[in-house]
Write a protein that holds these residues in place. Structure first.
Motif, mmCIF file in Angstrom:
data_model
loop_
_atom_site.group_PDB
_atom_site.id
_atom_site.type_symbol
_atom_site.label_atom_id
_atom_site.label_comp_id
_atom_site.label_asym_id
_atom_site.label_seq_id
_atom_site.Cartn_x
_atom_site.Cartn_y
_atom_site.Cartn_z
ATOM 1 N N GLN A 1 0.871 -1.178 0.000
ATOM 2 C CA GLN A 1 0.000 0.000 0.000
ATOM 3 C C GLN A 1 0.900 1.216 0.000
ATOM 4 O O GLN A 1 1.720 1.381 0.881
ATOM 5 C CB GLN A 1 -0.916 0.017 1.244
ATOM 6 N N ASP A 2 0.758 2.047 -1.008
ATOM 7 C CA ASP A 2 1.529 3.286 -1.095
ATOM 8 C C ASP A 2 3.039 3.027 -0.978
ATOM 9 O O ASP A 2 3.731 3.687 -0.215
ATOM 10 C CB ASP A 2 1.050 4.226 0.025
ATOM 11 N N SER B 1 0.120 0.203 -5.035
ATOM 12 C CA SER B 1 -0.877 -0.185 -4.021
ATOM 13 C C SER B 1 -1.695 -1.360 -4.538
ATOM 14 O O SER B 1 -1.804 -1.569 -5.752
ATOM 15 C CB SER B 1 -1.840 0.977 -3.738
#
Ligand code: 6V0
Length: 304
Positions: free
Chosen positions: A251-252, A257
């Protein structure tokens, strides 16, 4: 004290070698083997049990999904093996349906274990497992690029005539054709590697294509992946906080993501405790994003 139990689902070449490795290294109190071909699991259990006087004495049996109830770690190596000339991604559709039925059975009796997935394409199988089960991300782990990183370290060590255990180097991304080497972080004792561009190209190509080479020679790969799975189990069972290139939901992360990819993670009793925050070059970042996009495209193509 509660006994530690590991279950291996799929006792083919990878599963049985993994079980044997765990047994030799005395990693747990109880080891359960499950396979759709129950006779295969029964035969493996008998064969390994006959060696028990020479090992650490774990209790080992061929079981059923009911035995997953008490498991700390459930390793899934079930599925179709990669055929000669077949890419890992070609295996996808065959393996997704096998997985659906397996994780359905597991989750009926245990929702607290750590699932360690090795079946290919491992990043996608891990992602689908997570999406279906919705367990905390830390407890659904793919073997990721740990094996690829081990091959990479071995080949660098061979070239430099240095013990691979002293080589720190990472393969990240898909466990497969779009994986990439992080040359910017590779080092021995903190020193950058003295390798020509040609050497680097050779080493990476041989790393990436190692599975094809082995399958071509003997039909399947299983010893090194068994050791890699043992390494992950040990990090979990001993609460080590070891940094291992396993596959986890990103994620990120460098602009990525919602996809499982192999990256350096801290692994302990919780599973993936943390994804390491690493600094990589712009070109490495671009390749990592390409790897992520390839996997996302595949996921979309088979999603309902
Ligand atoms: P194999 O020797 O064909 O064994 C697969 C086993 O799975 C067989 O014993 C089957 O009976 C069993 N099986 C099939 N369906 C089910 C089911 N529904 N429930 C329980 N058991 C089932 O294959 P091999 O052991 O060589 O490979 C297994 C998987 O590991 C494949 O997907 C490989 O591509 C993958 N590998 C992953 C690696 C990694 O780095 N992650 C490395 C090597 C292989």
């Amino acid at each position: 004290m509660k006994k530690t139990r590991v279950v291996v689902i799929g006792t083919g070449a990878v599963g049985s070698t993994t079980a044997y490795t765990l047994l030799l290294r005395n990693r747990m109190d109880e080891l359960v083997l499950i396979d759709a071909n129950h006779n295969k699991a029964v035969g493996d259990a008998l064969d390994m049990n006959h060696g028990m006087p020479f090992t650490g004495g774990a209790k080992l049996w061929a079981g059923t999904y009911e035995d997953c109830r008490e498991a700390d770690i459930i390793i899934i190596t079930a599925g179709a093996a990669q055929r000669d000339g077949e890419t890992r991604v070609d295996l996808l559709k065959r393996n997704v349906s096998i997985f659906d039925s397996i994780i359905e059975e597991v989750s009926k009796v245990n929702t607290q274990a750590i699932l360690l997935i090795a079946s290919n394409p491992v990043d996608i199988m891990s992602y689908f497992t997570w999406r279906k089960l919705q367990w905390p991300i830390n407890r659904i782990i793919g073997s990721g690029t740990l094996l690829d990183s081990a091959r990479f370290r071995y080949l660098i060590g061979e070239k430099l005539d240095i013990d691979p255990r002293s080589v720190h180097a990472h393969i990240v991304g898909e466990h497969g054709d779009s994986e990439l080497p992080l040359w910017s972080l590779a080092n021995v004792a903190g020193a950058q590697l003295q390798l020509s561009d040609e050497d680097k190209e050779d080493i990476f190509t041989n790393t990436r294509d190692a599975a094809y080479q082995i399958i071509d020679a003997k039909g399947a790969t299983y010893y090194a992946i068994a050791l890699a799975l043992d390494r992950i189990c040990t990090a979990i069972l001993r609460d080590e906080g070891a940094v291992l290139n396993v596959s986890t939901l990103l994620q990120d992360y460098h602009g990525i993501s919602d996809v499982y990819l192999g990256v350096p993670c801290i692994v302990d009793r919780q599973g993936v405790r943390e994804v390491m925050n690493i600094t990589i070059t712009d070109s490495e970042k671009e390749l990592l994003q390409c790897s992520a996009n390839k996997l996302k495209g595949l996921i979309e193509s088979i999603s309902p």
